[in-house]
Design an enzyme around this catalytic site. Sequence first.
Site, PDB file in Angstrom:
ATOM      1  N   HIS A   1      -2.850   4.086  -0.044  1.00 20.00           N
ATOM      2  CA  HIS A   1      -2.514   2.727   0.384  1.00 20.00           C
ATOM      3  C   HIS A   1      -2.125   2.713   1.861  1.00 20.00           C
ATOM      4  O   HIS A   1      -2.612   1.879   2.637  1.00 20.00           O
ATOM      5  CB  HIS A   1      -1.367   2.208  -0.480  1.00 20.00           C
ATOM      6  CG  HIS A   1      -0.781   0.899  -0.032  1.00 20.00           C
ATOM      7  ND1 HIS A   1      -1.077  -0.293  -0.646  1.00 20.00           N
ATOM      8  CD2 HIS A   1       0.097   0.602   0.969  1.00 20.00           C
ATOM      9  CE1 HIS A   1      -0.414  -1.272  -0.026  1.00 20.00           C
ATOM     10  NE2 HIS A   1       0.300  -0.748   0.949  1.00 20.00           N
ATOM     11  N   GLU A   2      -1.272   3.641   2.261  1.00 19.38           N
ATOM     12  CA  GLU A   2      -0.830   3.696   3.653  1.00 19.38           C
ATOM     13  C   GLU A   2      -1.974   4.081   4.585  1.00 19.38           C
ATOM     14  O   GLU A   2      -2.084   3.558   5.702  1.00 19.38           O
ATOM     15  CB  GLU A   2       0.331   4.679   3.797  1.00 19.38           C
ATOM     16  CG  GLU A   2       1.571   4.324   3.005  1.00 19.38           C
ATOM     17  CD  GLU A   2       2.087   2.920   3.318  1.00 19.38           C
ATOM     18  OE1 GLU A   2       1.868   2.436   4.449  1.00 19.38           O
ATOM     19  OE2 GLU A   2       2.687   2.307   2.428  1.00 19.38           O
TER      20      GLU A   2
ATOM     21  N   HIS B   1      -4.021   1.118   5.402  1.00 20.99           N
ATOM     22  CA  HIS B   1      -3.402   0.341   6.480  1.00 20.99           C
ATOM     23  C   HIS B   1      -3.817   0.910   7.846  1.00 20.99           C
ATOM     24  O   HIS B   1      -4.110   0.156   8.774  1.00 20.99           O
ATOM     25  CB  HIS B   1      -1.882   0.376   6.368  1.00 20.99           C
ATOM     26  CG  HIS B   1      -1.320  -0.621   5.409  1.00 20.99           C
ATOM     27  ND1 HIS B   1      -1.695  -1.945   5.376  1.00 20.99           N
ATOM     28  CD2 HIS B   1      -0.365  -0.492   4.434  1.00 20.99           C
ATOM     29  CE1 HIS B   1      -1.027  -2.590   4.452  1.00 20.99           C
ATOM     30  NE2 HIS B   1      -0.207  -1.734   3.855  1.00 20.99           N
TER      31      HIS B   1
ATOM     32  N   GLU C   1      -1.451  -6.437   2.353  1.00 20.18           N
ATOM     33  CA  GLU C   1      -1.032  -5.591   1.235  1.00 20.18           C
ATOM     34  C   GLU C   1      -2.075  -5.573   0.126  1.00 20.18           C
ATOM     35  O   GLU C   1      -2.375  -4.528  -0.451  1.00 20.18           O
ATOM     36  CB  GLU C   1       0.316  -6.065   0.684  1.00 20.18           C
ATOM     37  CG  GLU C   1       1.503  -5.742   1.571  1.00 20.18           C
ATOM     38  CD  GLU C   1       1.628  -4.276   1.888  1.00 20.18           C
ATOM     39  OE1 GLU C   1       1.563  -3.447   0.963  1.00 20.18           O
ATOM     40  OE2 GLU C   1       1.765  -3.946   3.075  1.00 20.18           O
TER      41      GLU C   1
END
Length: 294
Positions: A134-135, A138, A209
């Site tokens: 997930h990071e 980003h 997100e």
Amino acid sequence: MLGINQVKTAALLGLLSGLIVLVSYYLAGNEQGLYLGLLFAAFTTLGSWFYSDKAALAAYQAQPLAREQAPDLYDTIARLSDRAGIPMPTVFLVPTETPNAFATGRDPQHAAVAVTEGILELLSQEELEGVLAHELTHVKNRDTLTQAVAGTLGGAITFVGRILTFGALYGPVTRNNRQGGNPLGVLFLIVLAPLSAALIQMAISRTREYAADAGSAEITGNPGALASALTKLEEMGRQLPMNGNPAFSPLLIVNPLSGEGLQSLFRTHPPTEDRIRRLLEMAQQKQQPQPATA
């Protein structure tokens, strides 16, 4: 062609810049204020471009983590970075028992991923991979820069609003340098402008997100693992809220506030329950048999 999320994010950043210009115009009372506002917006954006990563890491007291200190974590991030098609980021450790993680940096070549001591203790290997992916999404999508710019612009608007709060005690200055400007204008600058900036920041964060959750599912091929991680992180986050500068809270994988009372109105993330539902739907779709091709 730009996706809808990128277009929406660009529009929201434009609104934040527009608010700064509007505030500056009101303060100066003439066209010079427009130029000052544009200059201020450009200055804050440039500053966040180069220093946002250092500011975010300092806000949470993150410390560099050498490979020999956590070889398994390094290997996991390196493998996921390769899948995501981005360089290996610098790794940091946040000394807190609150489980959380965030990414920062102006581009994939200058990125950092930080994890807390608590998240390493709480999550399984598959769950941790979901969070790290997930990071890294980003980073790949350059959300770290977008959120840093939004936070800097929003913070500038809030700072000006606080200055005007004190200035209003003596009466606002009008274009003719007289006391007693438009009270509705003062109300907007003191209250509504910072509130609008906060709402725009939240809209940007929530949009990114959802995209990062989908990216994690694509990188790991296991959306259920991130759903399980979010469940644990949300539960523990209520018990151990993470301290730090709220301007950087959009960077964290789950909202650092407790989410109770009035704080729930200003959450920087989508509802965790909704994120989990979407991830579980992705997992269910992956389990469904694919139709045979002729």
